[in-house]
Motif scaffolding. Sequence first.
Motif, PDB file in Angstrom:
ATOM      1  N   LYS A  40       6.410  -5.834   2.696  1.00 27.11           N
ATOM      2  CA  LYS A  40       6.792  -7.109   2.083  1.00 27.11           C
ATOM      3  C   LYS A  40       5.709  -7.603   1.130  1.00 27.11           C
ATOM      4  N   LEU A  41       4.450  -7.450   1.530  1.00 28.88           N
ATOM      5  CA  LEU A  41       3.337  -7.877   0.690  1.00 28.88           C
ATOM      6  C   LEU A  41       3.375  -7.189  -0.669  1.00 28.88           C
ATOM      7  N   VAL A  42       3.526  -5.871  -0.653  1.00 26.19           N
ATOM      8  CA  VAL A  42       3.548  -5.111  -1.905  1.00 26.19           C
ATOM      9  C   VAL A  42       4.794  -5.450  -2.714  1.00 26.19           C
ATOM     10  N   ARG A  43       5.920  -5.524  -2.049  1.00 27.95           N
ATOM     11  CA  ARG A  43       7.188  -5.807  -2.734  1.00 27.95           C
ATOM     12  C   ARG A  43       7.165  -7.192  -3.380  1.00 27.95           C
ATOM     13  N   ASP A  44       6.663  -8.187  -2.658  1.00 27.81           N
ATOM     14  CA  ASP A  44       6.642  -9.554  -3.185  1.00 27.81           C
ATOM     15  C   ASP A  44       5.714  -9.700  -4.387  1.00 27.81           C
ATOM     16  N   ALA A  45       4.721  -8.814  -4.486  1.00 31.42           N
ATOM     17  CA  ALA A  45       3.804  -8.839  -5.634  1.00 31.42           C
ATOM     18  C   ALA A  45       4.365  -8.103  -6.839  1.00 31.42           C
ATOM     19  N   VAL A  49       4.813   1.143  -3.720  1.00 30.34           N
ATOM     20  CA  VAL A  49       3.957   2.064  -2.967  1.00 30.34           C
ATOM     21  C   VAL A  49       4.231   3.460  -3.511  1.00 30.34           C
ATOM     22  N   THR A  50       3.230   4.061  -4.127  1.00 28.67           N
ATOM     23  CA  THR A  50       3.432   5.350  -4.796  1.00 28.67           C
ATOM     24  C   THR A  50       3.531   6.497  -3.795  1.00 28.67           C
ATOM     25  N   THR A  51       2.619   6.531  -2.826  1.00 31.26           N
ATOM     26  CA  THR A  51       2.655   7.532  -1.758  1.00 31.26           C
ATOM     27  C   THR A  51       2.090   6.904  -0.496  1.00 31.26           C
ATOM     28  N   ALA A  81       9.227   5.418   4.736  1.00 32.15           N
ATOM     29  CA  ALA A  81      10.533   4.858   4.391  1.00 32.15           C
ATOM     30  C   ALA A  81      10.502   3.331   4.422  1.00 32.15           C
ATOM     31  N   THR A  82       9.833   2.770   5.416  1.00 29.94           N
ATOM     32  CA  THR A  82       9.729   1.311   5.510  1.00 29.94           C
ATOM     33  C   THR A  82       8.966   0.740   4.323  1.00 29.94           C
ATOM     34  N   LEU A  83       7.923   1.435   3.878  1.00 31.04           N
ATOM     35  CA  LEU A  83       7.100   0.971   2.759  1.00 31.04           C
ATOM     36  C   LEU A  83       7.799   1.115   1.409  1.00 31.04           C
ATOM     37  N   GLY A  84       8.848   1.909   1.360  1.00 30.60           N
ATOM     38  CA  GLY A  84       9.600   2.064   0.128  1.00 30.60           C
ATOM     39  C   GLY A  84       9.105   3.163  -0.790  1.00 30.60           C
ATOM     40  N   THR A  85       8.163   3.984  -0.312  1.00 33.58           N
ATOM     41  CA  THR A  85       7.753   5.129  -1.104  1.00 33.58           C
ATOM     42  C   THR A  85       8.674   6.303  -0.798  1.00 33.58           C
ATOM     43  N   GLU A 122      16.527  13.254   5.382  1.00 35.02           N
ATOM     44  CA  GLU A 122      17.538  12.283   5.803  1.00 35.02           C
ATOM     45  C   GLU A 122      17.096  10.844   5.518  1.00 35.02           C
ATOM     46  N   ARG A 123      15.788  10.634   5.406  1.00 35.24           N
ATOM     47  CA  ARG A 123      15.243   9.285   5.181  1.00 35.24           C
ATOM     48  C   ARG A 123      14.758   9.092   3.753  1.00 35.24           C
ATOM     49  N   GLY A 124      15.064  10.066   2.885  1.00 35.88           N
ATOM     50  CA  GLY A 124      14.704   9.944   1.485  1.00 35.88           C
ATOM     51  C   GLY A 124      13.223  10.148   1.206  1.00 35.88           C
ATOM     52  N   ILE A 125      12.540  10.883   2.086  1.00 36.95           N
ATOM     53  CA  ILE A 125      11.106  11.089   1.958  1.00 36.95           C
ATOM     54  C   ILE A 125      10.825  12.554   1.628  1.00 36.95           C
ATOM     55  N   ARG A 126       9.954  12.770   0.642  1.00 35.50           N
ATOM     56  CA  ARG A 126       9.500  14.107   0.276  1.00 35.50           C
ATOM     57  C   ARG A 126       8.133  14.355   0.914  1.00 35.50           C
ATOM     58  N   LEU A 127       7.931  15.566   1.380  1.00 35.36           N
ATOM     59  CA  LEU A 127       6.641  15.974   1.934  1.00 35.36           C
ATOM     60  C   LEU A 127       5.850  16.682   0.838  1.00 35.36           C
ATOM     61  N   ALA A 128       4.649  16.189   0.569  1.00 32.29           N
ATOM     62  CA  ALA A 128       3.803  16.770  -0.485  1.00 32.29           C
ATOM     63  C   ALA A 128       2.628  17.488   0.168  1.00 32.29           C
ATOM     64  N   ILE A 129       2.667  18.811   0.151  1.00 24.26           N
ATOM     65  CA  ILE A 129       1.583  19.613   0.721  1.00 24.26           C
ATOM     66  C   ILE A 129       0.397  19.559  -0.233  1.00 24.26           C
ATOM     67  N   GLU A 130      -0.734  19.094   0.258  1.00 17.80           N
ATOM     68  CA  GLU A 130      -1.911  18.977  -0.599  1.00 17.80           C
ATOM     69  C   GLU A 130      -2.907  20.091  -0.278  1.00 17.80           C
TER      70      GLU A 130
END
Length: 265
Positions: A40-45, A49-51, A81-85, A122-130
């Motif tokens: 909410k903090l990030v969204r309201d500003a 959230v990039t990653t 998913a909750t953070l929106g990234t 299923e939650r719209g999240i990509r896994l980025a192997i670093e």
Amino acid sequence: MTVKQLPLPTLVEACAELGIPGIGLWREPVQNYGVESAAKLVRDAGLTVTTLCRGGFLTAIDPKERAAALADNRTAIDEAATLGTDTLVLVSGGLPAGSKDLHGARERIADAIAELAPYAGERGIRLAIEPLHPMYAADRCVISTLTQALDIAERFPADQVGVAVDTYHIWWDDQAPAQVARAGAAGRIHTFQLADWTTPLPEGVLNGRGQIGDGSIDMREWRGRVDAAGYTGAIEVELFNDVLWARDGLELLKETAERFVEHAL
């Protein structure tokens, strides 16, 4: 993490004032603040959230340790998913205690991702192997090159598993430019991160990432390679540096934004 000395509300406010449109968050400070509150903090500003960093540490041999790691990564996916990234960065894990089997460790990472990728998708999240620099292979990440990361990622759909391209970890590898192109052609560059290579490295080496422009890496050259590969997402600056963390965080944030414009825009 670049300015971990700043409380999350101060960081969000400062980014908004400086025109920085997004923040790559780490799990520990987000958990301390509260995942939903942070979202909410990030969204309201008006920021994104990039990653989220980090998931991973998937090399355990012991069944209970492996189950715990998988559970923690599912939690990380839910947090993302909750953070929106749409991207969770994976630091895959080093060799288990007493093991010298790099190949086996990498295969256990692939096996774990096979369980996690559908859950993430299923939650719209990509896994980025670093991939991390080889100096971290023993204790932090047995995946040391983009080639190794892509060889695993390509076992799965591109919208579920890709790679993180971090200048600090790959700048030395003469195969990396071709692998950036390979990743881009398949739509597998899920994040692009900047940090410079400065020497001497500190004891322990973990917190040796230099401010961009202070070291040996040609940031604009790497930016050009990633652009040419078709990447259009956010570019993050991720610094681990005790000297930088001892400075005033707002001053450091402003300097980092200025260095990005100077060396990578």
